[in-house]
Scaffold this motif. Structure first.
Motif, PDB file in Angstrom:
ATOM      1  N   LEU A   8       0.908  -1.279  -0.091  1.00 32.54           N
ATOM      2  CA  LEU A   8      -0.118  -0.146   0.119  1.00 32.54           C
ATOM      3  C   LEU A   8       0.870   1.183   0.077  1.00 32.54           C
ATOM      4  CD1 LEU A   8      -2.846   0.972   0.111  1.00 32.54           C
ATOM      5  CD2 LEU A   8      -2.612   1.026   2.590  1.00 32.54           C
ATOM      6  N   LYS A   9       2.044   1.146   0.662  1.00 34.54           N
ATOM      7  CA  LYS A   9       2.733   2.115   0.690  1.00 34.54           C
ATOM      8  C   LYS A   9       3.373   2.416  -0.537  1.00 34.54           C
ATOM      9  CE  LYS A   9       4.175   2.484   5.743  1.00 34.54           C
ATOM     10  NZ  LYS A   9       5.207   2.015   6.681  1.00 34.54           N
ATOM     11  N   CYS A  10       3.768   1.471  -1.047  1.00 33.08           N
ATOM     12  CA  CYS A  10       4.541   1.655  -2.593  1.00 33.08           C
ATOM     13  C   CYS A  10       3.592   1.967  -3.588  1.00 33.08           C
ATOM     14  CB  CYS A  10       5.146   0.152  -2.873  1.00 33.08           C
ATOM     15  SG  CYS A  10       5.916   0.287  -4.486  1.00 33.08           S
ATOM     16  N   LYS A  11       2.243   1.602  -3.582  1.00 29.10           N
ATOM     17  CA  LYS A  11       1.178   2.255  -4.393  1.00 29.10           C
ATOM     18  C   LYS A  11       1.006   3.705  -4.168  1.00 29.10           C
ATOM     19  CE  LYS A  11       0.157  -1.496  -6.738  1.00 29.10           C
ATOM     20  NZ  LYS A  11       0.274  -1.645  -8.197  1.00 29.10           N
ATOM     21  N   ALA A  12       0.891   4.219  -2.975  1.00 31.02           N
ATOM     22  CA  ALA A  12       0.645   5.537  -2.496  1.00 31.02           C
ATOM     23  C   ALA A  12       1.679   6.330  -3.043  1.00 31.02           C
ATOM     24  CB  ALA A  12       0.416   5.623  -1.053  1.00 31.02           C
ATOM     25  N   GLY A  13       3.069   5.860  -2.889  1.00 31.84           N
ATOM     26  CA  GLY A  13       4.031   6.355  -3.468  1.00 31.84           C
ATOM     27  C   GLY A  13       4.178   6.811  -4.844  1.00 31.84           C
ATOM     28  N   GLN A  14       3.763   5.788  -5.632  1.00 31.40           N
ATOM     29  CA  GLN A  14       3.467   5.707  -7.086  1.00 31.40           C
ATOM     30  C   GLN A  14       2.606   6.747  -7.532  1.00 31.40           C
ATOM     31  OE1 GLN A  14       2.983   1.723  -8.179  1.00 31.40           O
ATOM     32  NE2 GLN A  14       5.103   1.010  -8.294  1.00 31.40           N
ATOM     33  N   ALA A  15       1.520   6.626  -6.741  1.00 35.40           N
ATOM     34  CA  ALA A  15       0.353   7.540  -7.120  1.00 35.40           C
ATOM     35  C   ALA A  15       0.516   9.016  -6.952  1.00 35.40           C
ATOM     36  CB  ALA A  15      -0.963   7.144  -6.314  1.00 35.40           C
ATOM     37  N   SER A  16       1.441   9.402  -5.736  1.00 32.32           N
ATOM     38  CA  SER A  16       1.825  10.696  -5.404  1.00 32.32           C
ATOM     39  C   SER A  16       2.909  11.203  -6.368  1.00 32.32           C
ATOM     40  CB  SER A  16       2.312  10.849  -3.959  1.00 32.32           C
ATOM     41  OG  SER A  16       3.536   9.902  -3.931  1.00 32.32           O
ATOM     42  N   GLN A  17       3.788  10.274  -6.961  1.00 36.23           N
ATOM     43  CA  GLN A  17       4.601  10.713  -8.065  1.00 36.23           C
ATOM     44  C   GLN A  17       3.950  11.140  -9.249  1.00 36.23           C
ATOM     45  OE1 GLN A  17       7.326   7.568  -8.351  1.00 36.23           O
ATOM     46  NE2 GLN A  17       8.788   8.295  -6.631  1.00 36.23           N
ATOM     47  N   VAL A  19       0.880  12.196  -9.625  1.00 35.63           N
ATOM     48  CA  VAL A  19       0.080  13.294  -9.483  1.00 35.63           C
ATOM     49  C   VAL A  19       1.173  14.344  -9.393  1.00 35.63           C
ATOM     50  CG1 VAL A  19      -1.318  14.673  -7.711  1.00 35.63           C
ATOM     51  CG2 VAL A  19      -1.777  12.527  -8.156  1.00 35.63           C
ATOM     52  N   ALA A  20       2.227  14.539  -8.688  1.00 40.67           N
ATOM     53  CA  ALA A  20       3.201  15.529  -8.819  1.00 40.67           C
ATOM     54  C   ALA A  20       3.632  15.727 -10.118  1.00 40.67           C
ATOM     55  CB  ALA A  20       4.580  15.181  -7.664  1.00 40.67           C
ATOM     56  N   LYS A  21       4.053  14.855 -11.072  1.00 38.84           N
ATOM     57  CA  LYS A  21       4.541  14.937 -12.464  1.00 38.84           C
ATOM     58  C   LYS A  21       3.307  15.574 -13.302  1.00 38.84           C
ATOM     59  CE  LYS A  21       7.590  12.111 -14.515  1.00 38.84           C
ATOM     60  NZ  LYS A  21       8.205  10.798 -15.280  1.00 38.84           N
ATOM     61  N   HIS A  22       2.034  14.827 -13.427  1.00 37.93           N
ATOM     62  CA  HIS A  22       1.173  15.239 -14.142  1.00 37.93           C
ATOM     63  C   HIS A  22       0.053  16.067 -13.848  1.00 37.93           C
ATOM     64  CE1 HIS A  22       3.028  12.382 -17.000  1.00 37.93           C
ATOM     65  NE2 HIS A  22       2.876  11.363 -16.116  1.00 37.93           N
ATOM     66  N   GLY A  23      -0.186  16.476 -12.391  1.00 40.19           N
ATOM     67  CA  GLY A  23      -1.229  16.973 -11.812  1.00 40.19           C
ATOM     68  C   GLY A  23      -1.361  18.417 -12.357  1.00 40.19           C
ATOM     69  N   THR A  24      -0.499  19.369 -12.483  1.00 40.20           N
ATOM     70  CA  THR A  24      -0.356  20.792 -12.888  1.00 40.20           C
ATOM     71  C   THR A  24      -0.914  20.861 -14.450  1.00 40.20           C
ATOM     72  OG1 THR A  24       1.456  21.093 -11.580  1.00 40.20           O
ATOM     73  CG2 THR A  24       0.851  22.852 -13.084  1.00 40.20           C
ATOM     74  N   ALA A  25      -0.380  19.953 -15.448  1.00 38.25           N
ATOM     75  CA  ALA A  25      -0.785  19.977 -16.599  1.00 38.25           C
ATOM     76  C   ALA A  25      -2.385  19.616 -16.827  1.00 38.25           C
ATOM     77  CB  ALA A  25      -0.024  18.991 -17.545  1.00 38.25           C
TER      78      ALA A  25
END
Length: 122
Positions: A8-17, A19-25
């Motif tokens: 779960l921690k791994c998946k949450a880390g991947q999701a946050s990465q 979002v950080a990469k594509h969220g602004t666009a």
């Protein structure tokens, strides 16, 4: 249990990465596509005004919805009075509607219990 927590921690880390990469666009694209709905100037006062307008508009719509409810109820009463003229298709639609209402009730009960299925133990 610990391995699932690490997954779960791994998946949450991947999701946050992601979002950080594509969220602004994504945010900019969403704002550009919906510019017609944005009120200018975007202030707290404007938001409060819109919230009040929504509340009182919905409050003002109650009499119309009340009348619509009684019209629908009158239609159902007329159908019940003339039930001998009722077609099989209409009865089938009514039965499906009742079944759907029951299914939503059951689904709501399951959600309310935290997605657990319970039964009676003898």
């Amino acid at each position: 249990m610990a391995s699932k927590l690490n997954q779960l921690k791994c998946k949450a880390g991947q999701a946050s990465q992601f979002v950080a990469k594509h969220g602004t666009a994504y945010y900019r694209q969403l704002i550009d596509q919906n510019k017609q709905y944005i009120q200018e100037p975007p202030t707290v006062e404007k938001c409060n005004l819109l919230a009040k307008q929504l509340f009182y508009t919905r409050l003002a719509s109650i009499p119309g919805r009340y009348q619509s409810f009684w019209k629908e109820l009158d239609c159902v009463k007329q159908l019940w009075k003339n039930k001998h003229e009722l077609k099989v298709e209409d009865a089938g639609i009514a039965a499906l509607f009742g079944l759907e209402c029951y299914a939503w009730f059951c689904a709501g009960e399951i959600v309310g219990r935290g997605f657990t299925f319970t039964g009676y133990y003898v």
